[in-house]
Scaffold this motif. Structure first.
Motif, mmCIF file in Angstrom:
data_model
loop_
_atom_site.group_PDB
_atom_site.id
_atom_site.type_symbol
_atom_site.label_atom_id
_atom_site.label_comp_id
_atom_site.label_asym_id
_atom_site.label_seq_id
_atom_site.Cartn_x
_atom_site.Cartn_y
_atom_site.Cartn_z
ATOM 1 N N ILE A 514 -11.625 -7.277 -3.383
ATOM 2 C CA ILE A 514 -11.567 -6.961 -4.803
ATOM 3 C C ILE A 514 -12.270 -5.625 -5.009
ATOM 4 N N ALA A 515 -11.559 -4.696 -5.638
ATOM 5 C CA ALA A 515 -12.092 -3.353 -5.873
ATOM 6 C C ALA A 515 -11.615 -2.892 -7.238
ATOM 7 N N HIS A 516 -12.527 -2.351 -8.044
ATOM 8 C CA HIS A 516 -12.152 -1.874 -9.368
ATOM 9 C C HIS A 516 -11.655 -0.429 -9.339
ATOM 10 N N ARG A 517 -12.123 0.343 -8.389
ATOM 11 C CA ARG A 517 -11.673 1.732 -8.269
ATOM 12 C C ARG A 517 -11.313 2.002 -6.812
ATOM 13 N N PRO A 518 -10.229 1.424 -6.351
ATOM 14 C CA PRO A 518 -9.890 1.566 -4.927
ATOM 15 C C PRO A 518 -9.466 2.990 -4.585
ATOM 16 N N ALA A 519 -9.824 3.396 -3.376
ATOM 17 C CA ALA A 519 -9.341 4.664 -2.848
ATOM 18 C C ALA A 519 -7.964 4.443 -2.219
ATOM 19 N N GLU A 520 -7.308 5.500 -1.824
ATOM 20 C CA GLU A 520 -5.981 5.358 -1.230
ATOM 21 C C GLU A 520 -6.020 4.537 0.054
ATOM 22 N N HIS A 521 -7.147 4.626 0.760
ATOM 23 C CA HIS A 521 -7.243 3.950 2.055
ATOM 24 C C HIS A 521 -7.821 2.546 1.946
ATOM 25 N N THR A 522 -8.225 2.090 0.751
ATOM 26 C CA THR A 522 -8.923 0.804 0.620
ATOM 27 C C THR A 522 -8.078 -0.351 1.128
ATOM 28 N N LEU A 523 -6.829 -0.390 0.732
ATOM 29 C CA LEU A 523 -5.966 -1.495 1.142
ATOM 30 C C LEU A 523 -5.721 -1.467 2.641
ATOM 31 N N ARG A 524 -5.450 -0.285 3.194
ATOM 32 C CA ARG A 524 -5.236 -0.187 4.644
ATOM 33 C C ARG A 524 -6.487 -0.590 5.408
ATOM 34 N N ASP A 525 -7.656 -0.190 4.901
ATOM 35 C CA ASP A 525 -8.908 -0.569 5.565
ATOM 36 C C ASP A 525 -9.070 -2.083 5.604
ATOM 37 N N TYR A 526 -8.723 -2.739 4.495
ATOM 38 C CA TYR A 526 -8.885 -4.195 4.486
ATOM 39 C C TYR A 526 -7.911 -4.864 5.457
ATOM 40 N N LEU A 527 -6.680 -4.419 5.486
ATOM 41 C CA LEU A 527 -5.708 -5.016 6.406
ATOM 42 C C LEU A 527 -6.186 -4.881 7.850
ATOM 43 N N ALA A 528 -6.807 -3.747 8.173
ATOM 44 C CA ALA A 528 -7.360 -3.572 9.517
ATOM 45 C C ALA A 528 -8.552 -4.501 9.729
ATOM 46 N N GLN A 529 -9.389 -4.652 8.700
ATOM 47 C CA GLN A 529 -10.549 -5.537 8.794
ATOM 48 C C GLN A 529 -10.117 -6.987 8.998
ATOM 49 N N ALA A 530 -8.963 -7.352 8.424
ATOM 50 C CA ALA A 530 -8.441 -8.715 8.562
ATOM 51 C C ALA A 530 -7.598 -8.879 9.818
ATOM 52 N N HIS A 531 -7.561 -7.835 10.673
ATOM 53 C CA HIS A 531 -6.855 -7.878 11.953
ATOM 54 C C HIS A 531 -5.349 -8.031 11.799
#
Length: 546
Positions: A514-531
């Protein structure tokens, strides 16, 4: 020898939940149970709100609601006199939490409902089939997997599976063969006789009745919803010669008569009797290579608090989606390590809480005169607390919170439900309906990040659903996401969302990001964090020869 995706050992609530979850995700699994027939005892007697949400996702909650009841009344006696009559009215379902109450339902009925659901999905429990051994190959390569031997009616069968899950109870064969320590304690002096019997005599047949005798021993009478039997629990004491009584109707009747001071309460037609011993134990490892433990195979504790069946169901639900993603090649093996990281701390917390509740129900003699002032508020707080019994994963490696501490919703919390309108056809739906299934759900609030979310999840279309939540009249996104109209503003309030908020809901209904002001890479970073990783395209199949 054909290979399975998963072999499940044990067909209680834990194993049945996992089997339903895996089969609906398109995986091949077998669930074996060494008992020759389904268990008939009430055993676990409570389903809590979070477990009901799990069963909702698996398509079984409506059957549970029809078979269960909210038991909101407790009559507590200190000897013969009534100490208090506690009534805690049921909470009304809300758009955010459709299952706000714990429900009374015996374990045998929960298991029957889950077997029925399993059959609808194409699965079946193999009763009378016992695991006699197993060994794991290498984690990678041609020998990756588990080879197990099963025995039924004198015939031995060899089974090959990618993973094996031990959901085979407190005396787990899988745990013993792994050589894992079951650390904790056993109190040999804390025993109880538990039975399902017909009960005549109590006038208030909608209430749970609890008597505490002068010697501190207790009797509990709990009516079974929509059935003629009651669950009766009586603490035990050794006989004068030091031996412990066996499970018998005669001993149970004597305990009830002596501790209630009433000879008009009569027990007949026992359907099940068992002796319970106090154990507080758990493993410190939930995974050994390709073998996992879940439910009572990993942790056992006091029945006070009704945690056992619920913890096992939630163990299985946490593990199922992770196994599915790894087996389908959509996630790396490291995702499976998060099962222990998330569920082991929950088990530790529950063991401590169940022990605290056991101590409260069996207080020392010196404080019994104060029980009138202590127990009634304690029971009331306990029932209210159980309505919010949603274990969280805020410290999980799969939780990424970029909101600040004042947000009402944090990564690792259960995602709230709520009503939405589908922009495509103006039909009404619940968020839980959109979450249901094997996928992650990406919620973008406002059209600003919808395109970026769609692009970041390209290649994972089978495992992620991107939805854009907008207010009535708000600009639609220019990309092909599912548009949800928050007609009442409930979704925005429940998620503490702003126009740029980004939320990822995991397949098990927990908020991963959950992010209120996500950066362009926020979603990609999470997908990588979730493997997570894009699924490689399947090679073209050769044409079938004629």
């Amino acid at each position: 020898m054909n290979s399975l995706d998963v072999l499940i050992v044990g067909a209680g609530p834990t194993g049945l939940t996992l089997a339903c979850d895996l089969i609906r995700r398109g995986l091949t699994c077998r669930i074996v149970e060494q008992a020759p027939a389904p268990q008939i005892g009430s055993r676990g007697f409570t389903l809590k709100p979070r477990s009901l949400e799990v069963l909702d996702d698996l398509g079984a909650a409506h059957r549970v609601l029809a078979a269960a009841q909210v038991q909101s009344r407790t009559r507590f006696h200190l000897g013969e006199p009534l100490l208090f009559d506690l009534r805690v009215p049921p909470a009304a379902p809300s758009p955010r939490r459709p299952y706000p109450n714990s429900l009374a339902i015996p374990q045998w009925r929960t298991e029957a409902i889950m077997r029925e659901r399993l059959a609808e999905l194409g699965g079946v429990v193999e009763f009378g089939r016992r695991l006699t051994g197993f060994h794991s190959g290498d984690d990678q390569g041609e020998d990756a997997g588990v080879t197990a031997t099963l025995r039924r009616d004198g015939v031995t069968e060899t089974v090959r599976a990618s993973y094996l899950v031990g959901a085979d109870g407190g005396r787990s064969t899988v745990r013993r063969r792994l050589g894992l320590a079951f650390s904790g304690s056993t109190d040999g002096d804390a025993r109880a006789l538990i039975a399902d019997v017909h009960v005549d005599g109590p006038r208030h047949r909608d209430a749970v009745h609890l008597w505490m005798a002068a010697d501190g021993h207790i009797v509990v009478l709990r009516p079974t919803p929509h059935a003629p039997t009651w669950q009766v629990v009586a603490s035990l004491a050794p006989d004068t010669d030091g031996t412990w009584p066996e499970a018998s109707l005669e001993h149970l009747q004597r305990a009830v008569t002596e501790r209630t001071g009433r000879d008009d309460i009569r027990l007949t037609e026992p359907a099940w009797l068992s002796v319970w011993r106090y154990n507080l134990r758990m493993v410190d490892t939930y995974r050994v290579g390709r073998v996992f433990l879940a439910g009572d195979a990993a942790h056992v504790h006091s029945p006070f608090g009704g945690f056992g069946m619920n913890t096992g169901i939630q163990d299985a639900y946490n593990l199922g989606w992770k196994l599915a993603l790894v087996l389908r090649g959509a996630a790396g093996d490291a995702l499976l390590d998060t099962y222990q990281a998330e569920r082991l701390p929950v088990a530790r917390t529950i063991l401590a809480e169940s022990d605290r509740r056991f101590a409260a129900a069996t207080p020392p003699r010196l404080i019994r005169p104060l029980l009138r002032f202590v127990l009634k508020p304690f029971f009331a707080r306990q029932q209210l607390r159980d309505r919010n019994d949603h274990p969280t994963y805020r410290t999980s490696p799969l939780s990424l919170d970029l909101t600040g501490r004042r947000s009402p919703l944090r990564a690792g919390d259960v995602a709230p439900d709520g009503p939405v309108q589908l922009d495509a056809d103006a039909s009404r739906a619940r968020l839980f309906d959109l979450f249901r299934g094997p996928h992650f759900t990406v919620l973008t609030f406002g059209a600003q990040h919808a395109r970026a979310a769609a692009q970041a999840t390209r290649g994972l279309a089978d495992h992620l659903r991107v939805c854009t939540v907008i207010a009535p009249g708000q600009q639609r996104p220019l990309t092909g996401t599912t548009v949800l109209i928050d007609t009442e503003g409930r979704i925005r309030r429940a998620y503490g969302a702003r126009d740029s908020t980004l939320v990822i809901v995991r397949p098990d209904g927990y908020v991963g990001l959950i992010a209120h002001r996500p950066a362009e890479h926020t979603l990609r970073d999470y997908l990588a964090q979730a493997h997570l990783r894009p699924v490689p395209a399947a090679p073209p199949r050769a044409a079938a020869s004629r």
